[in-house]
Motif scaffolding. Structure first.
Motif, PDB file in Angstrom:
ATOM      1  N   GLU A 152      57.354  88.856  26.648  1.00  0.00           N
ATOM      2  CA  GLU A 152      56.543  89.049  25.452  1.00  0.00           C
ATOM      3  C   GLU A 152      55.539  87.903  25.346  1.00  0.00           C
ATOM      4  O   GLU A 152      55.915  86.741  25.255  1.00  0.00           O
ATOM      5  CB  GLU A 152      57.418  89.096  24.204  1.00  0.00           C
ATOM      6  N   LEU A 153      54.244  88.246  25.355  1.00  0.00           N
ATOM      7  CA  LEU A 153      53.193  87.252  25.219  1.00  0.00           C
ATOM      8  C   LEU A 153      52.371  87.518  23.970  1.00  0.00           C
ATOM      9  O   LEU A 153      52.247  88.660  23.523  1.00  0.00           O
ATOM     10  CB  LEU A 153      52.246  87.300  26.432  1.00  0.00           C
ATOM     11  N   THR A 154      51.791  86.455  23.400  1.00  0.00           N
ATOM     12  CA  THR A 154      50.819  86.646  22.335  1.00  0.00           C
ATOM     13  C   THR A 154      49.530  87.165  22.969  1.00  0.00           C
ATOM     14  O   THR A 154      49.352  87.108  24.191  1.00  0.00           O
ATOM     15  CB  THR A 154      50.513  85.335  21.595  1.00  0.00           C
ATOM     16  N   ARG A 155      48.616  87.665  22.142  1.00  0.00           N
ATOM     17  CA  ARG A 155      47.380  88.209  22.697  1.00  0.00           C
ATOM     18  C   ARG A 155      46.566  87.123  23.398  1.00  0.00           C
ATOM     19  O   ARG A 155      45.952  87.364  24.442  1.00  0.00           O
ATOM     20  CB  ARG A 155      46.554  88.856  21.597  1.00  0.00           C
ATOM     21  N   LYS A 156      46.540  85.911  22.857  1.00  0.00           N
ATOM     22  CA  LYS A 156      45.807  84.822  23.493  1.00  0.00           C
ATOM     23  C   LYS A 156      46.425  84.486  24.850  1.00  0.00           C
ATOM     24  O   LYS A 156      45.717  84.277  25.836  1.00  0.00           O
ATOM     25  CB  LYS A 156      45.809  83.596  22.584  1.00  0.00           C
ATOM     26  N   GLU A 157      47.741  84.414  24.908  1.00  0.00           N
ATOM     27  CA  GLU A 157      48.417  84.136  26.178  1.00  0.00           C
ATOM     28  C   GLU A 157      48.108  85.228  27.189  1.00  0.00           C
ATOM     29  O   GLU A 157      47.866  84.949  28.372  1.00  0.00           O
ATOM     30  CB  GLU A 157      49.926  84.020  25.946  1.00  0.00           C
ATOM     31  N   PHE A 158      48.128  86.486  26.748  1.00  0.00           N
ATOM     32  CA  PHE A 158      47.838  87.615  27.637  1.00  0.00           C
ATOM     33  C   PHE A 158      46.423  87.511  28.194  1.00  0.00           C
ATOM     34  O   PHE A 158      46.192  87.707  29.393  1.00  0.00           O
ATOM     35  CB  PHE A 158      48.009  88.932  26.879  1.00  0.00           C
ATOM     36  N   ASP A 159      45.455  87.194  27.326  1.00  0.00           N
ATOM     37  CA  ASP A 159      44.069  87.115  27.768  1.00  0.00           C
ATOM     38  C   ASP A 159      43.856  85.999  28.784  1.00  0.00           C
ATOM     39  O   ASP A 159      43.114  86.159  29.758  1.00  0.00           O
ATOM     40  CB  ASP A 159      43.149  86.894  26.561  1.00  0.00           C
ATOM     41  N   ILE A 160      44.498  84.855  28.555  1.00  0.00           N
ATOM     42  CA  ILE A 160      44.375  83.740  29.494  1.00  0.00           C
ATOM     43  C   ILE A 160      45.013  84.105  30.829  1.00  0.00           C
ATOM     44  O   ILE A 160      44.436  83.871  31.902  1.00  0.00           O
ATOM     45  CB  ILE A 160      45.019  82.469  28.910  1.00  0.00           C
ATOM     46  N   LEU A 161      46.205  84.703  30.780  1.00  0.00           N
ATOM     47  CA  LEU A 161      46.895  85.088  32.010  1.00  0.00           C
ATOM     48  C   LEU A 161      46.094  86.125  32.786  1.00  0.00           C
ATOM     49  O   LEU A 161      45.973  86.048  34.017  1.00  0.00           O
ATOM     50  CB  LEU A 161      48.286  85.625  31.684  1.00  0.00           C
ATOM     51  N   ARG A 162      45.537  87.110  32.086  1.00  0.00           N
ATOM     52  CA  ARG A 162      44.747  88.145  32.750  1.00  0.00           C
ATOM     53  C   ARG A 162      43.554  87.535  33.475  1.00  0.00           C
ATOM     54  O   ARG A 162      43.265  87.893  34.625  1.00  0.00           O
ATOM     55  CB  ARG A 162      44.269  89.187  31.739  1.00  0.00           C
ATOM     56  N   LEU A 163      42.866  86.601  32.818  1.00  0.00           N
ATOM     57  CA  LEU A 163      41.712  85.955  33.441  1.00  0.00           C
ATOM     58  C   LEU A 163      42.118  85.195  34.701  1.00  0.00           C
ATOM     59  O   LEU A 163      41.456  85.294  35.741  1.00  0.00           O
ATOM     60  CB  LEU A 163      41.051  85.003  32.446  1.00  0.00           C
ATOM     61  N   LEU A 164      43.212  84.458  34.623  1.00  0.00           N
ATOM     62  CA  LEU A 164      43.670  83.684  35.776  1.00  0.00           C
ATOM     63  C   LEU A 164      44.115  84.597  36.917  1.00  0.00           C
ATOM     64  O   LEU A 164      43.822  84.331  38.091  1.00  0.00           O
ATOM     65  CB  LEU A 164      44.818  82.766  35.363  1.00  0.00           C
ATOM     66  N   MET A 165      44.804  85.691  36.574  1.00  0.00           N
ATOM     67  CA  MET A 165      45.298  86.598  37.614  1.00  0.00           C
ATOM     68  C   MET A 165      44.170  87.403  38.260  1.00  0.00           C
ATOM     69  O   MET A 165      44.268  87.792  39.426  1.00  0.00           O
ATOM     70  CB  MET A 165      46.362  87.534  37.042  1.00  0.00           C
ATOM     71  N   LYS A 166      43.110  87.683  37.524  1.00  0.00           N
ATOM     72  CA  LYS A 166      41.974  88.398  38.089  1.00  0.00           C
ATOM     73  C   LYS A 166      41.173  87.523  39.042  1.00  0.00           C
ATOM     74  O   LYS A 166      40.405  88.036  39.870  1.00  0.00           O
ATOM     75  CB  LYS A 166      41.050  88.886  36.963  1.00  0.00           C
ATOM     76  N   ASN A 167      41.356  86.200  38.916  1.00  0.00           N
ATOM     77  CA  ASN A 167      40.569  85.266  39.717  1.00  0.00           C
ATOM     78  C   ASN A 167      41.463  84.218  40.378  1.00  0.00           C
ATOM     79  O   ASN A 167      41.320  83.016  40.131  1.00  0.00           O
ATOM     80  CB  ASN A 167      39.529  84.573  38.835  1.00  0.00           C
ATOM     81  N   PRO A 168      42.425  84.656  41.215  1.00  0.00           N
ATOM     82  CA  PRO A 168      43.345  83.689  41.825  1.00  0.00           C
ATOM     83  C   PRO A 168      42.601  82.660  42.672  1.00  0.00           C
ATOM     84  O   PRO A 168      41.681  82.997  43.410  1.00  0.00           O
ATOM     85  CB  PRO A 168      44.256  84.573  42.689  1.00  0.00           C
ATOM     86  N   GLY A 169      42.994  81.403  42.508  1.00  0.00           N
ATOM     87  CA  GLY A 169      42.377  80.326  43.266  1.00  0.00           C
ATOM     88  C   GLY A 169      41.170  79.708  42.582  1.00  0.00           C
ATOM     89  O   GLY A 169      40.765  78.593  42.910  1.00  0.00           O
ATOM     90  N   ARG A 170      40.584  80.410  41.621  1.00  0.00           N
ATOM     91  CA  ARG A 170      39.412  79.880  40.918  1.00  0.00           C
ATOM     92  C   ARG A 170      39.856  78.935  39.807  1.00  0.00           C
ATOM     93  O   ARG A 170      40.787  79.236  39.057  1.00  0.00           O
ATOM     94  CB  ARG A 170      38.586  81.009  40.320  1.00  0.00           C
ATOM     95  N   VAL A 171      39.186  77.803  39.695  1.00  0.00           N
ATOM     96  CA  VAL A 171      39.520  76.819  38.666  1.00  0.00           C
ATOM     97  C   VAL A 171      38.721  77.120  37.404  1.00  0.00           C
ATOM     98  O   VAL A 171      37.502  77.303  37.455  1.00  0.00           O
ATOM     99  CB  VAL A 171      39.215  75.387  39.144  1.00  0.00           C
ATOM    100  N   PHE A 172      39.423  77.195  36.274  1.00  0.00           N
ATOM    101  CA  PHE A 172      38.794  77.394  34.974  1.00  0.00           C
ATOM    102  C   PHE A 172      38.991  76.136  34.135  1.00  0.00           C
ATOM    103  O   PHE A 172      40.116  75.663  33.975  1.00  0.00           O
ATOM    104  CB  PHE A 172      39.405  78.594  34.242  1.00  0.00           C
ATOM    105  N   THR A 173      37.907  75.610  33.593  1.00  0.00           N
ATOM    106  CA  THR A 173      38.029  74.477  32.686  1.00  0.00           C
ATOM    107  C   THR A 173      38.635  74.953  31.372  1.00  0.00           C
ATOM    108  O   THR A 173      38.663  76.160  31.087  1.00  0.00           O
ATOM    109  CB  THR A 173      36.661  73.842  32.395  1.00  0.00           C
TER     110      THR A 173
END
Length: 221
Positions: A152-173
């Protein structure tokens, strides 16, 4: 019509907030304490919950924690508390946003609109299922599993995870993650991202979310 539950023990703030949101086209339910609010929450489905922290019978922290056990409904904490620890505690318990009193109702409206929009908008992703190592994320049903277990994730956690998983290896500040997870123009302390990342690592039981010293975060392959 979107439904909002406002929980506030100050009758003046409660009534003004209620009247303001109704004037903006929302259906608003009001409660003066956490215990009453939880009963209302269990009997209705809401698009957003706005809650004070310091309340009689049940404080906002406890109410937030109880709601998060059953629902990912966006939660906006509205409080006079200004200490950073209090703010971070709210995020750790699953709150999606935080605004301090006294506040501008125009700013409140922008927060409300952003949280409801982000919660109700369907994902535009062409690939509905994202998989990386032990983690699976469904962008259509908003379901996440890790090690075969539902998480169970909050919506903010879900959005952050989705962004990271869509772009594996890419560094986000932290600033980039804030821009993605908070789609309104408002200064938010970047340490909020640290808390969300900490929560994700704990909930997912993973070391795939890597800290890149001096830069930000990335999803490891």
């Amino acid at each position: 019509m979107k439904k909002i539950l406002v929980v506030e023990d100050d009758p003046n703030i409660l009534e003004v907030t209620r009247a303001f949101l109704i004037a903006e086209g929302y259906e608003v339910f009001a409660s003066e304490n956490g215990m009453e609010a939880f009963g209302v929450f269990e009997s209705q489905t809401f698009d957003l919950i706005i809650m004070d922290i310091m309340m009689p019978k049940m404080d906002g922290y406890t109410l937030c924690e109880l709601i998060r056990i059953k629902s990912s409904t966006p939660i906006l904490m509205l409080t006079a508390l200004g200490e950073e620890d209090s703010e971070l505690k709210g995020f750790e318990l699953g709150a999606d946003d935080y605004i301090q009193k006294p506040f501008s109702y125009k700013v409140l409206l922008k927060r409300v609109e952003a949280l409801i929009r982000r919660s109700s908008t369907e994902s535009p992703d062409n690939i509905p299922i994202l998989e990386l190592a032990e983690i699976t994320l469904n962008t259509e049903s908003f379901q996440v599993t890790s090690h075969g277990q539902s998480v169970e994730l909050t919506r903010k956690e879900f959005d952050i995870l989705r962004l990271l998983m869509k772009n594996p290896g890419r560094v986000f500040t932290r600033e980039m993650l804030l821009e993605q997870a908070w789609d309104y123009e408002y200064i938010v302390d970047t340490k909020i991202i640290n808390t969300h990342i900490k929560n994700l690592r704990k909930k997912l039981a993973t070391d795939k979310i890597q800290t890149v010293r001096g830069a930000g975060y990335k999803m490891d392959y």
